[in-house]
Design a protein around this motif. Sequence first.
Motif, PDB file in Angstrom:
ATOM      1  N   CYS A  52       1.365  -1.048   0.258  1.00 11.81           N
ATOM      2  CA  CYS A  52       0.340  -0.171  -0.468  1.00 11.81           C
ATOM      3  C   CYS A  52       0.946   0.637   0.072  1.00 11.81           C
ATOM      4  O   CYS A  52       1.733   1.157   0.592  1.00 11.81           O
ATOM      5  CB  CYS A  52      -0.480   0.256   1.100  1.00 11.81           C
ATOM      6  SG  CYS A  52      -2.074   1.418   1.241  1.00 11.81           S
ATOM      7  N   VAL A  53       0.624   2.495  -0.730  1.00 10.83           N
ATOM      8  CA  VAL A  53       1.441   3.573  -0.833  1.00 10.83           C
ATOM      9  C   VAL A  53       0.390   4.393   0.231  1.00 10.83           C
ATOM     10  O   VAL A  53      -0.543   4.829  -0.345  1.00 10.83           O
ATOM     11  CB  VAL A  53       2.115   4.077  -2.642  1.00 10.83           C
ATOM     12  CG1 VAL A  53       2.435   5.370  -2.854  1.00 10.83           C
ATOM     13  CG2 VAL A  53       2.511   2.978  -3.045  1.00 10.83           C
ATOM     14  N   LEU A  54       0.965   4.258   0.841  1.00 11.28           N
ATOM     15  CA  LEU A  54       0.010   6.145   2.179  1.00 11.28           C
ATOM     16  C   LEU A  54       0.740   7.111   1.232  1.00 11.28           C
ATOM     17  O   LEU A  54       1.680   7.445   0.235  1.00 11.28           O
ATOM     18  CB  LEU A  54       1.405   5.075   3.415  1.00 11.28           C
ATOM     19  CG  LEU A  54       0.903   4.566   4.154  1.00 11.28           C
ATOM     20  CD1 LEU A  54       1.902   4.704   5.390  1.00 11.28           C
ATOM     21  CD2 LEU A  54      -0.121   3.975   4.176  1.00 11.28           C
ATOM     22  N   LYS A  55      -0.653   8.105   1.763  1.00 12.08           N
ATOM     23  CA  LYS A  55      -0.874   8.274   2.809  1.00 12.08           C
ATOM     24  C   LYS A  55      -2.550   7.274   2.241  1.00 12.08           C
ATOM     25  O   LYS A  55      -3.777   6.717   2.327  1.00 12.08           O
ATOM     26  CB  LYS A  55      -2.018   8.743   3.795  1.00 12.08           C
ATOM     27  CG  LYS A  55      -0.332   9.125   4.343  1.00 12.08           C
ATOM     28  CD  LYS A  55      -1.022  10.772   4.811  1.00 12.08           C
ATOM     29  CE  LYS A  55       0.232  11.257   5.979  1.00 12.08           C
ATOM     30  NZ  LYS A  55      -0.270  12.618   7.082  1.00 12.08           N
ATOM     31  N   GLY A  56      -2.191   7.616   0.275  1.00 11.32           N
ATOM     32  CA  GLY A  56      -3.403   7.867  -0.292  1.00 11.32           C
ATOM     33  C   GLY A  56      -4.400   6.734  -0.388  1.00 11.32           C
ATOM     34  O   GLY A  56      -5.428   6.268  -0.908  1.00 11.32           O
ATOM     35  N   GLY A  57      -3.156   5.619  -0.771  1.00  8.61           N
ATOM     36  CA  GLY A  57      -4.227   3.986  -0.945  1.00  8.61           C
ATOM     37  C   GLY A  57      -4.756   3.173   0.101  1.00  8.61           C
ATOM     38  O   GLY A  57      -4.899   2.418   0.179  1.00  8.61           O
ATOM     39  N   VAL A  58      -4.721   4.076   1.050  1.00  9.09           N
ATOM     40  CA  VAL A  58      -4.993   2.878   2.671  1.00  9.09           C
ATOM     41  C   VAL A  58      -5.962   2.747   2.300  1.00  9.09           C
ATOM     42  O   VAL A  58      -6.692   2.005   3.225  1.00  9.09           O
ATOM     43  CB  VAL A  58      -4.736   3.858   3.621  1.00  9.09           C
ATOM     44  CG1 VAL A  58      -4.993   5.176   4.653  1.00  9.09           C
ATOM     45  CG2 VAL A  58      -4.817   2.675   5.220  1.00  9.09           C
ATOM     46  N   VAL A  59      -7.587   4.320   2.090  1.00  6.35           N
ATOM     47  CA  VAL A  59      -8.775   3.476   2.591  1.00  6.35           C
ATOM     48  C   VAL A  59      -8.599   2.641   1.272  1.00  6.35           C
ATOM     49  O   VAL A  59      -9.693   1.578   1.117  1.00  6.35           O
ATOM     50  CB  VAL A  59      -9.156   4.234   1.590  1.00  6.35           C
ATOM     51  CG1 VAL A  59     -11.308   4.374   1.392  1.00  6.35           C
ATOM     52  CG2 VAL A  59      -8.519   5.550   3.069  1.00  6.35           C
ATOM     53  N   PHE A  60      -8.792   2.717  -0.020  1.00  8.03           N
ATOM     54  CA  PHE A  60      -8.534   1.760  -1.493  1.00  8.03           C
ATOM     55  C   PHE A  60      -8.337   0.156  -0.462  1.00  8.03           C
ATOM     56  O   PHE A  60      -8.999  -1.108  -0.735  1.00  8.03           O
ATOM     57  CB  PHE A  60      -8.263   2.402  -2.799  1.00  8.03           C
ATOM     58  CG  PHE A  60      -8.076   1.283  -3.205  1.00  8.03           C
ATOM     59  CD1 PHE A  60      -9.466   0.775  -4.127  1.00  8.03           C
ATOM     60  CD2 PHE A  60      -7.141   0.968  -4.450  1.00  8.03           C
ATOM     61  CE1 PHE A  60      -9.033  -0.448  -5.204  1.00  8.03           C
ATOM     62  CE2 PHE A  60      -6.567   0.035  -5.084  1.00  8.03           C
ATOM     63  CZ  PHE A  60      -7.784  -0.399  -5.560  1.00  8.03           C
ATOM     64  N   LEU A  61      -6.876   0.268  -0.282  1.00 13.54           N
ATOM     65  CA  LEU A  61      -6.563  -1.178   0.172  1.00 13.54           C
ATOM     66  C   LEU A  61      -7.046  -1.831   1.407  1.00 13.54           C
ATOM     67  O   LEU A  61      -7.949  -2.858   1.280  1.00 13.54           O
ATOM     68  CB  LEU A  61      -5.075  -1.124   0.757  1.00 13.54           C
ATOM     69  CG  LEU A  61      -4.821  -2.469   1.010  1.00 13.54           C
ATOM     70  CD1 LEU A  61      -3.567  -2.383   0.117  1.00 13.54           C
ATOM     71  CD2 LEU A  61      -3.449  -2.219   2.824  1.00 13.54           C
ATOM     72  N   SER A  62      -7.846  -0.827   2.165  1.00 16.57           N
ATOM     73  CA  SER A  62      -8.487  -1.426   3.829  1.00 16.57           C
ATOM     74  C   SER A  62     -10.488  -2.269   3.109  1.00 16.57           C
ATOM     75  O   SER A  62     -10.407  -3.559   3.164  1.00 16.57           O
ATOM     76  CB  SER A  62      -8.336  -0.440   4.400  1.00 16.57           C
ATOM     77  OG  SER A  62      -9.938   0.362   4.142  1.00 16.57           O
ATOM     78  N   ASP A  63     -10.629  -1.324   1.954  1.00 16.81           N
ATOM     79  CA  ASP A  63     -11.534  -1.637   0.994  1.00 16.81           C
ATOM     80  C   ASP A  63     -11.262  -3.147   0.644  1.00 16.81           C
ATOM     81  O   ASP A  63     -12.150  -4.427   0.405  1.00 16.81           O
ATOM     82  CB  ASP A  63     -12.159  -0.646   0.278  1.00 16.81           C
ATOM     83  CG  ASP A  63     -13.434   0.382   0.642  1.00 16.81           C
ATOM     84  OD1 ASP A  63     -13.870  -0.222   2.309  1.00 16.81           O
ATOM     85  OD2 ASP A  63     -14.239   0.918   0.308  1.00 16.81           O
ATOM     86  N   ILE A  64     -10.687  -2.791  -0.732  1.00 12.45           N
ATOM     87  CA  ILE A  64     -10.060  -4.210  -1.242  1.00 12.45           C
ATOM     88  C   ILE A  64      -9.588  -5.556  -0.907  1.00 12.45           C
ATOM     89  O   ILE A  64      -9.920  -6.461  -0.667  1.00 12.45           O
ATOM     90  CB  ILE A  64      -9.488  -3.369  -2.581  1.00 12.45           C
ATOM     91  CG1 ILE A  64      -9.751  -4.838  -4.085  1.00 12.45           C
ATOM     92  CG2 ILE A  64      -7.613  -3.447  -2.055  1.00 12.45           C
ATOM     93  CD1 ILE A  64      -9.501  -4.345  -4.605  1.00 12.45           C
TER      94      ILE A  64
END
Length: 175
Positions: A38-50
Motif C-alpha cells: 500500500c502506498v501511503l497515505k492515499g492508498g490506505v482507504v482503497f487497500l482496506s476496502d479491497i
Amino acid sequence: MEDKIEVLISEKEIQEKVAEIAEQIKKDYEGKTIFAVCVLKGGVVFLSDIVRKLYPLDVNLNFMKTSSYKSGTVSSGSMQIHLDLDQDIKDKDVIIFEDIIDSGNTLSILRKMLLRREPKSLKICTFLSKPSRREVEIPVDYVCFEIPDKFVVGYGLDYAEKYRNLPYLGYVCTE
Ligand code: IMP
Ligand code: MG
C-alpha cells in the motif's frame, strides 16, 4: 470557510467497482499469496476496502511511504522514501495498491525500485487513473476508474490533508 464538494463517483459505485476488481484479482491469484504494498497515505482507504473483498485469498499487508520532489503541482523524476518495506519481496507475488496515477512519475520510480528486489511478479492496482496527464508510460494491471484531468478528493485522496475520509470521490468547487 467550508469548501463545497461535488460528488464525482458515489460510495455505491465505488463499492461495486472495488468488488468487481477484487473478483478479477481473486481469479488471477487463485492459490497464491499476494504481497500487497500500500502506498501511503492515499492508498490506505482503497487497500482496506479491497483486501476484505479479496478474502479468503491470502494477503500479506505492507506499507510504503514515498514522496516525489515537486516543483509547483507537477511531480519530477526523483522520489524520496519515508517508509520502506520491512520484508523481503524476493520471489513474492507483489501488487502495488495506489490511490491515483497522475503523471506516472512516482509509480514508475517505485516500480523500478521494487523490480530490482526480484519479486516473482509485480502488478499495479490503482483506484484512479488520469490518462490524459501521463508523462511516463507505466503498465497498469487493474484500474477502478479512469477520470478526466480534475483535482479530486475523498476515498483516501486529500486536499491539504483534508477529505481523505470522504466515503465517495468528489472535487472541490471553486465557483
Ligand atoms: P504522479 O503520478 O507521480 O504524478 O503522482 C501521483 C500522486 O499525486 C498521487 O499519489 C497523489 O498523492 C497526488 N495526486 C495526483 N492527482 C491528485 C488528485 O486529483 N487529488 C489528490 N491527489 C492527487
Ligand atoms: Mg499516492
